[in-house]
Write a protein that holds these residues in place. Structure first.
Motif, short mmCIF file in Angstrom:
data_model
loop_
_atom_site.label_atom_id
_atom_site.label_comp_id
_atom_site.label_asym_id
_atom_site.label_seq_id
_atom_site.Cartn_x
_atom_site.Cartn_y
_atom_site.Cartn_z
N TYR A 314 128.58 -41.14 3.55
CA TYR A 314 128.91 -42.36 4.31
C TYR A 314 129.04 -42.11 5.81
O TYR A 314 129.51 -42.95 6.55
N PHE A 315 128.65 -40.94 6.25
CA PHE A 315 128.86 -40.62 7.67
C PHE A 315 127.85 -41.38 8.55
O PHE A 315 126.65 -41.33 8.30
N PRO A 316 128.34 -42.08 9.59
CA PRO A 316 127.41 -42.86 10.43
C PRO A 316 126.74 -41.97 11.49
O PRO A 316 127.17 -41.91 12.62
N TRP A 317 125.70 -41.29 11.11
CA TRP A 317 124.99 -40.42 12.06
C TRP A 317 124.43 -41.23 13.21
O TRP A 317 124.06 -42.39 13.05
N ASN A 318 124.29 -40.56 14.34
CA ASN A 318 123.66 -41.21 15.49
C ASN A 318 122.26 -40.61 15.65
O ASN A 318 122.08 -39.60 16.33
N ALA A 319 121.29 -41.24 15.02
CA ALA A 319 119.94 -40.67 15.00
C ALA A 319 119.22 -40.97 16.31
O ALA A 319 118.23 -41.70 16.35
N LEU A 406 135.22 -31.24 8.88
CA LEU A 406 134.35 -32.19 9.55
C LEU A 406 134.87 -32.59 10.93
O LEU A 406 134.12 -32.74 11.88
N GLU A 407 136.19 -32.73 11.06
CA GLU A 407 136.71 -33.21 12.34
C GLU A 407 136.92 -32.10 13.36
O GLU A 407 137.30 -32.35 14.48
N ARG A 408 136.63 -30.88 12.97
CA ARG A 408 136.83 -29.78 13.91
C ARG A 408 135.76 -29.80 15.01
O ARG A 408 134.57 -29.75 14.74
N LEU A 409 136.22 -29.86 16.23
CA LEU A 409 135.28 -29.92 17.35
C LEU A 409 135.64 -28.80 18.32
O LEU A 409 136.70 -28.85 18.95
N ASP A 410 134.80 -27.80 18.41
CA ASP A 410 135.06 -26.67 19.29
C ASP A 410 134.42 -26.91 20.64
O ASP A 410 133.28 -27.35 20.72
N CYS A 411 135.16 -26.61 21.67
CA CYS A 411 134.69 -26.90 23.01
C CYS A 411 133.79 -25.75 23.50
O CYS A 411 134.24 -24.61 23.61
N PRO A 412 132.52 -26.04 23.85
CA PRO A 412 131.62 -24.98 24.30
C PRO A 412 132.15 -24.24 25.53
O PRO A 412 131.86 -23.06 25.72
N ALA A 480 133.88 -41.98 13.88
CA ALA A 480 132.85 -41.86 12.83
C ALA A 480 133.50 -41.45 11.51
O ALA A 480 133.13 -41.95 10.44
N ILE A 481 134.48 -40.54 11.60
CA ILE A 481 135.14 -40.08 10.36
C ILE A 481 135.91 -41.23 9.72
O ILE A 481 135.84 -41.44 8.50
N MET A 487 134.17 -46.75 4.62
CA MET A 487 133.00 -47.10 3.79
C MET A 487 133.13 -46.49 2.41
O MET A 487 132.82 -47.13 1.40
N GLU A 488 133.62 -45.28 2.38
CA GLU A 488 133.76 -44.62 1.10
C GLU A 488 134.82 -45.35 0.26
O GLU A 488 134.63 -45.60 -0.93
N ALA A 489 135.95 -45.68 0.94
CA ALA A 489 137.02 -46.36 0.21
C ALA A 489 136.54 -47.70 -0.33
O ALA A 489 136.81 -48.06 -1.48
#
Ligand SMILES: Cc1cc2nc3c(=O)[nH]c(=O)nc-3n(C[C@H](O)[C@H](O)[C@H](O)COP(=O)(O)OP(=O)(O)OC[C@H]3O[C@@H](n4cnc5c(N)ncnc54)[C@H](O)[C@@H]3O)c2cc1C
Length: 631
Positions: A314-319, A406-412, A480-481, A487-489
């Motif tokens: 159900y993840f809303p990717w940004n294509a 999924l929510e882990r976002l590492d800063c470059p 997005a999460i 959506m999943e719920a």
């Protein structure tokens, strides 16, 4: 020796040493070694330019070795592997075909079909393990289920009672005569004229072929293995073994690699050399990840298209094609990411750490569908390997029970100062930042105008501003999460009429076509035999999702959401899914088929942290995570 004639069908086992199919054929009579190049059957996973360059050199090397042993490697280009094999059988009068197993989704289907047809025609077919320490169907838990965490899998492998054994190369080969339409390695068309100039440089850095592989490995063991644990994090230079392309094409026996490294470990343990011991443990773990990649593909043969965990459905990717292009071309405005993508573009190679950083950026900052990134890596990497590629992308995108959250976002920017502290790697690949002082090299957008001017950097002109601000990226990822959960719920609560299950549109989004040239400067069922995954088994689907960790701000929102989904959650916990290992194990144990249930430790409600490959927190290592870099 019997007088049997056997076709030895080479694929990605391009070596004469410890090659069980070749050894078996050689000991039972005359052999007809053949390599069949069938681009049509590769489908969307047709190998990329550098991978085909490697294959071409490797086939030439194998051809020479086989000739020395007495038999010629016959190269065939065709539209149907089966037709080519039948032609060889007719021409030689062979009664048997042998080959070593492959586990990627494309080969699994093709091999199964080819084998079925040959057997129907009365040809004996025997297949062997030439690629792994243990077959995927030999490793399962006490209930016969497939293991879904790396640590559990690797522990089982390390404590298997039967040690992996290897075969010596045959002393000589008796050739089976037969006339078929043969091709030279050049005629296979693995490298076209336009590609040759781009490929010329590859030969300076790499020496494909099984005989070279042995030398590269021996040198690694003698000179670098001892310090592997210390050096493997260095993103520039040769800090790791660089064996992956050899291992991909089966030029090196993984069993021999394992045995040799184990011997070193024993010697170092006796000599109380703890650094050496630790290094071998980590190197073997790396080999274990490769094994695990095959294990996952075999047991969950859908993972090249869908996540192992069902949450991403159900993840809303940004294509967004423009973002995808900017990422590919190293134009994101984040120096470490751009340096990695430019190195990949120019050389076909990047360090594991950089692979994690650039792939995480594509998924977490740009929300690009992970399958696009996976395909791009497949097209560009010298060691492109479908199973390892799938494992890597699933790992970073929150698709595995023990991968990144999924929510882990590492800063470059922070990763830059940690993994490229002096900025040397960035300067090497981004000439436009060559004169930036180290202090600002990983975040030039913060640098004072005078510093930028002195370094000749004009943001927005000769180096772009960040494609997306980190805070905005974090906010979009969180949104997005939440959207995904909603959506999943809703789907779980049976509101399908208002919620679109976008798995077809997102997980299966068409992968953009990229022209890379433009961007480059009688049936046998022995215990050895290949098991077949239950590819068409509709129950063989993704595991249920893991609950991402969340911060305090999000907790209330999450609690509300959990209340709404608790009913759905309990259903989910009971959800039962079948894996191939479970079915093979079950067959083996001669019990009726039982289904695969998600262990409680993966249950969202259990709230347990899961392991992952890497930990970026130097001072607070997250003990419960697998460390890809530890490997
Ligand atoms: C997003 C992503 C995509 C990847 N795609 C590929 C790929 O297409 N082909 C590929 O071979 N590897 C892939 N990897 C895994 C890993 O990056 C490479 O195997 C490694 O960098 C190769 O360098 P080396 O041979 O010097 O490794 P070493 O550190 O010396 O390890 C020895 C061997 O272990 C295996 N290995 C090590 N790490 C991994 C791993 N994480 N997963 C699977 N096998 C591993 C490789 O066969 C490697 O040659 C990917 C990783 C990520 C994060």
């Amino acid at each position: 020796m019997d007088n049997n004639k056997t076709i030895v069908w080479f694929r990605r086992d391009l070596r004469v040493d410890d090659n069980p199919a070749l050894a078996a054929a050689a000991s039972s009579g005359s052999v007809f070694p053949v390599y069949i190049w069938c681009p049509k059957e590769e489908g969307q996973f047709y190998p990329g330019r550098v991978s085909r360059w490697w294959l071409k050199q490797s086939l030439a090397n194998l051809g020479k070795s086989l000739k020395t042993l007495g038999a010629e490697l016959v190269l065939i280009k065709t539209n149907s592997t089966l037709a080519a094999l039948l032609e060889c059988i007719n021409a030689t009068g062979a009664t048997k075909v042998v080959y070593n197993h492959l586990y990627d989704p494309v080969s699994l289907v093709r091999d199964h079909n080819v084998k079925e047809k040959l057997v129907e025609l009365g040809i004996s077919v025997q297949s062997y393990n030439g690629d792994l320490l243990y077959e995927p169907w030999d490793i399962y838990d006490e209930r016969g289920n497939a293991l879904v965490t790396f640590d559990a899998y690797w522990e089982k492998c390390l404590y298997m009672q039967k040690e992996p054994v290897s075969h010596l190369p045959p002393r000589r080969l008796v050739p089976a005569a037969g006339k078929v339409e043969k091709y030279s390695v050049e005629e296979l068309g693995l490298e076209d004229e336009l590609e040759k100039s781009s490929n010329a440089l590859l030969g300076r850095a790499w020496s494909p072929g099984w005989s070279k592989a042995e030398k590269v490995f021996a040198e690694f063991v003698e000179r670098h293995l001892l310090e592997y644990s210390k050096n493997r994090q260095k993103v520039g230079g040769n800090s790791t073994s660089l064996l992956s392309p050899y291992l991909h094409f089966g030029e090196l026996s993984v069993r021999k690699v394992f045995q040799c490294a184990r011997m070193k470990q024993i010697l170092w343990a006796e000599a109380k050399n703890s650094e050496g011991e630790e290094s071998v443990t980590l190197f073997l773990r790396a080999i274990g990840f490769r094994e695990y990649s095959r294990y996952l593909c075999f047991n969950f043969p859908f993972t090249h298209e869908r996540s192992l965990l069902s949450n991403l459905k159900y993840f809303p990717w940004n294509a967004n094609q423009a973002n995808f292009k900017a990422w590919r071309q190293g134009q994101t405005g984040y120096p470490l990411v751009d340096a990695g993508m430019r190195e990949l573009w120019a050389t076909g190679w990047i360090h594991n750490r950089i692979r994690v950083i650039v792939s995480s950026f594509a998924v977490k900052f740009l929300l690009l569908p992970w399958r696009w990134g996976m395909k791009y890596f497949w097209d560009t990497l010298l060691d492109a390997d479908l199973e390892s590629d799938i494992l890597g992308w699933q790992y970073i995108s929150g698709s595995l029970p023990d991968g990144h959250e999924l929510e882990r976002l590492d800063c470059p920017q922070i990763q830059g100062s940690k993994f490229d502290p002096e900025g040397e790697y960035v300067r090497q690949w981004l000439p436009e930042l060559a004169r930036m002082p180290t202090e600002w090299i990983h975040h030039p957008w913060d640098a004072p105008p005078t510093v930028l001017k002195a370094a000749g950097v004009e943001l927005g002109l000769n180096y772009r501003n960040p494609i997306i601000d980190e805070d905005l990226a974090r906010q979009r990822l969180t949104e997005a999460i939440f959207k995904m959960w909603e959506m999943e719920a809703a789907a779980m609560a049976g509101k399908n009429e208002i919620v679109v299950d976008n798995s077809e549109n997102t997980d299966n989004l068409p992968i953009p076509k990229i022209i890379l040239r433009d961007i480059t400067p009688c049936p046998t069922y022995s215990s050895n035999d290949q098991r077949v995954p239950t590819i068409n088994n509709s129950k063989n689907g993704p595991l249920s999702k893991k609950r991402p960790k969340h911060n305090e701000d999000e907790r209330q929102q999450l609690n509300n959401l959990q209340d709404r989904t608790s009913e759905a959650g309990s259903t989910r916990r009971e959800e039962q899914l079948c894996s191939t290992a479970e079915s093979s194990a079950a067959k083996k144990q001669n019990t009726s088929r039982c289904s695969f249930s998600v262990p409680h430790s993966f249950s969202p409600m259990a709230g347990e942290s899961l392991q992952e490959y890497e930990s970026f927190e130097l001072n607070q290592p997250q003990k419960d995570q697998i460390d890809m870099e530890r490997s």
